[in-house]
Design an enzyme around this catalytic site. Structure first.
Site, PDB file in Angstrom:
ATOM      1  N   ARG A 122       0.841  -1.191   0.000  1.00 35.89           N
ATOM      2  CA  ARG A 122       0.000   0.000   0.000  1.00 35.89           C
ATOM      3  C   ARG A 122       0.876   1.241   0.000  1.00 35.89           C
ATOM      4  NH1 ARG A 122      -2.451  -0.291   4.918  1.00 35.89           N
ATOM      5  NH2 ARG A 122      -3.370   1.727   4.536  1.00 35.89           N
ATOM      6  N   LYS A 187       2.735  -8.107  11.785  1.00 40.80           N
ATOM      7  CA  LYS A 187       1.994  -8.224  10.520  1.00 40.80           C
ATOM      8  C   LYS A 187       2.117  -9.628   9.929  1.00 40.80           C
ATOM      9  CE  LYS A 187       0.953  -5.719   6.362  1.00 40.80           C
ATOM     10  NZ  LYS A 187       0.680  -4.382   5.893  1.00 40.80           N
ATOM     11  N   ARG A 322      -0.129   1.910  20.080  1.00 43.01           N
ATOM     12  CA  ARG A 322       0.672   1.116  21.002  1.00 43.01           C
ATOM     13  C   ARG A 322      -0.239   0.001  21.492  1.00 43.01           C
ATOM     14  NH1 ARG A 322       5.521   1.520  23.289  1.00 43.01           N
ATOM     15  NH2 ARG A 322       5.975   3.386  22.114  1.00 43.01           N
TER      16      ARG A 322
HETATM   17  C1  BTN Z   1       0.262  -3.946   2.189  1.00 45.20           C
HETATM   18  O1  BTN Z   1       1.096  -3.043   1.982  1.00 45.20           O
HETATM   19  O2  BTN Z   1      -0.049  -4.271   3.335  1.00 45.20           O
HETATM   20  C2  BTN Z   1      -0.376  -4.679   1.026  1.00 45.20           C
HETATM   21  C3  BTN Z   1       0.504  -5.747   0.484  1.00 45.20           C
HETATM   22  C4  BTN Z   1      -0.133  -6.529  -0.663  1.00 45.20           C
HETATM   23  C5  BTN Z   1       0.835  -7.518  -1.271  1.00 45.20           C
HETATM   24  C6  BTN Z   1       0.187  -8.397  -2.308  1.00 45.20           C
HETATM   25  S1  BTN Z   1       1.176  -9.781  -2.743  1.00 45.20           S
HETATM   26  C7  BTN Z   1       0.114 -10.158  -4.057  1.00 45.20           C
HETATM   27  C8  BTN Z   1      -0.289  -8.855  -4.687  1.00 45.20           C
HETATM   28  N1  BTN Z   1       0.668  -8.447  -5.681  1.00 45.20           N
HETATM   29  C9  BTN Z   1       1.327  -7.355  -5.334  1.00 45.20           C
HETATM   30  O3  BTN Z   1       2.220  -6.807  -6.014  1.00 45.20           O
HETATM   31  N2  BTN Z   1       0.893  -6.908  -4.150  1.00 45.20           N
HETATM   32  C10 BTN Z   1      -0.167  -7.741  -3.631  1.00 45.20           C
END
Ligand code: BTN
Length: 337
Positions: A122, A187, A322
């Site tokens: 994101r 995460k 937190r």
């Molecule tokens: C985030 O930043 O939390 C979102 C991450 C999303 C990653 C997934 S992996 C499959 C799909 N392809 C990508 O390039 N990104 C999403």
């Protein structure tokens, strides 16, 4: 198939394979085999090289397999999934499906990969996507209503992911608005929705999910957000093909339900698994930083923030909180996870 990919397939069961045997099976020299093993090691896979015995993976790897995933799907999901592409490596499964969305009028198109070179997170961040056991999955879905009706979709997808995780035995995953999946503040998975098309008419959404299942530690050194993976949490190995099928089932149900009913069918579970509710949080907005107490979400997916005696609704922003005395969880992840 590249030589490295063929060798990974031959080593996948975790048994020793001698250099000459690999050379014979691939029709390549022992030096070429050695180089391919090194390239696999450089991607994060742990491979033992033992004189007189050959090569062996530290742990067997269940490679993603299209037929196994399709065979594990229930009938409804099987019908909804029009196409399933499995890549060994790709730049980004989301980027691939955005390209498909531009070229074809298809829906229910799924793309998964063993590793991504340019995984997207994101807010333009990078999603570190090493080989060896995670899941990088994208689903292209067309919605009849325009993009403006999709507020809250990413929260519905997050709930769908937690449902799939619970089916796999993990009952303690939590949700951090807008769509992070956390385990004890670390995460575990991330979601990236990307839209193609007009904001008013029908639009195509690429739902991208990255799930840490078995994550090579060295590859994650660039990630400055506390992270965890599913196998460590469960203390056992996970069938990636079965988990992918289960995740697809939940994702397809979620997009179908969301299109008909919006966020309503997901609200109770969000409330139950909300990591932020009742916590003092800091919300980073383009206009500055605001502090308040998180009070859940509304039916449009907005974050409810109690502040100065009023309840504010926020549709975007980065949350830091937190969650426990020694754990700072932030939406700003540097390298991306
Ligand atoms: C985030 O930043 O939390 C979102 C991450 C999303 C990653 C997934 S992996 C499959 C799909 N392809 C990508 O390039 N990104 C999403």
């Amino acid at each position: 198939m590249t030589l490295a990919q063929t060798i990974l397939t031959l080593l996948a069961d975790g048994e020793f394979q001698s250099g000459p045997a690999l050379g014979q099976a691939t029709g390549c020299s022992r030096t070429a085999v050695w180089k391919a093993v090194q390239s696999l090691q450089n991607t994060g896979l742990e491979i033992y090289c033992v004189r007189g015995k050959g090569y062996r993976l530290a742990q067997p790897v269940e490679l993603l397999n299209r037929d196994s995933i399709l065979a594990a799907l229930d009938i409804d999901t099987r019908q909804a999934v029009q196409q399933l592409d499995v890549y060994y490596e790709i730049d980004s499964t989301n980027a691939r499906l955005l390209e498909v969305a531009r070229q074809e009028n298809t829906s229910g198109y799924v793309c998964i990969a063993e590793c991504q070179h340019m995984g997207r997170g994101r807010r333009g961040r990078r999603w570190v996507s090493p080989l060896g056991g995670n899941l990088y999955l994208s689903l292209l879905w067309r919605f009849h209503a325009g993009a403006t009706s999709l507020g809250g979709l990413s929260l519905a997808i997050a709930v769908a992911m937690v449902r799939a995780l619970r089916d796999s035995g993990l009952v303690s995953a939590q949700l951090k608005w807008p769509n992070d999946i956390l385990l004890d503040g670390h995460k575990l998975a991330g979601i990236l929705l990307e839209l193609s098309g007009e904001s008013s008419g029908p639009c195509a959404v690429v739902v991208g999910v990255g799930l840490n299942i078995r994550t090579p530690v060295r590859e994650m050194s660039a990630v400055d957000q506390p992270w965890t993976d599913l196998e460590s949490a469960l203390g056992k190995t996970v069938s990636r093909n079965e988990l992918t099928a289960s995740l697809l089932r939940h994702l397809v149900h979620a997009v179908t339900d969301f299109e008909q009913q919006g966020l309503i069918p997901f609200m109770d579970e969000w409330k139950q698994w909300d990591a932020l509710a009742g916590h003092e949080i800091i919300l980073d907005l383009p206009t500055g930083v605001v502090r308040g107490v998180a009070r859940g979400v509304d039916e449009n997916g907005a974050l409810l923030l109690a502040r100065n005696g009023e309840l504010q609704r926020h549709h975007s922003g980065e949350v830091s909180v937190r969650l426990s005395a020694n754990m700072e969880s932030s939406g700003t992840y540097g390298a991306g996870q």
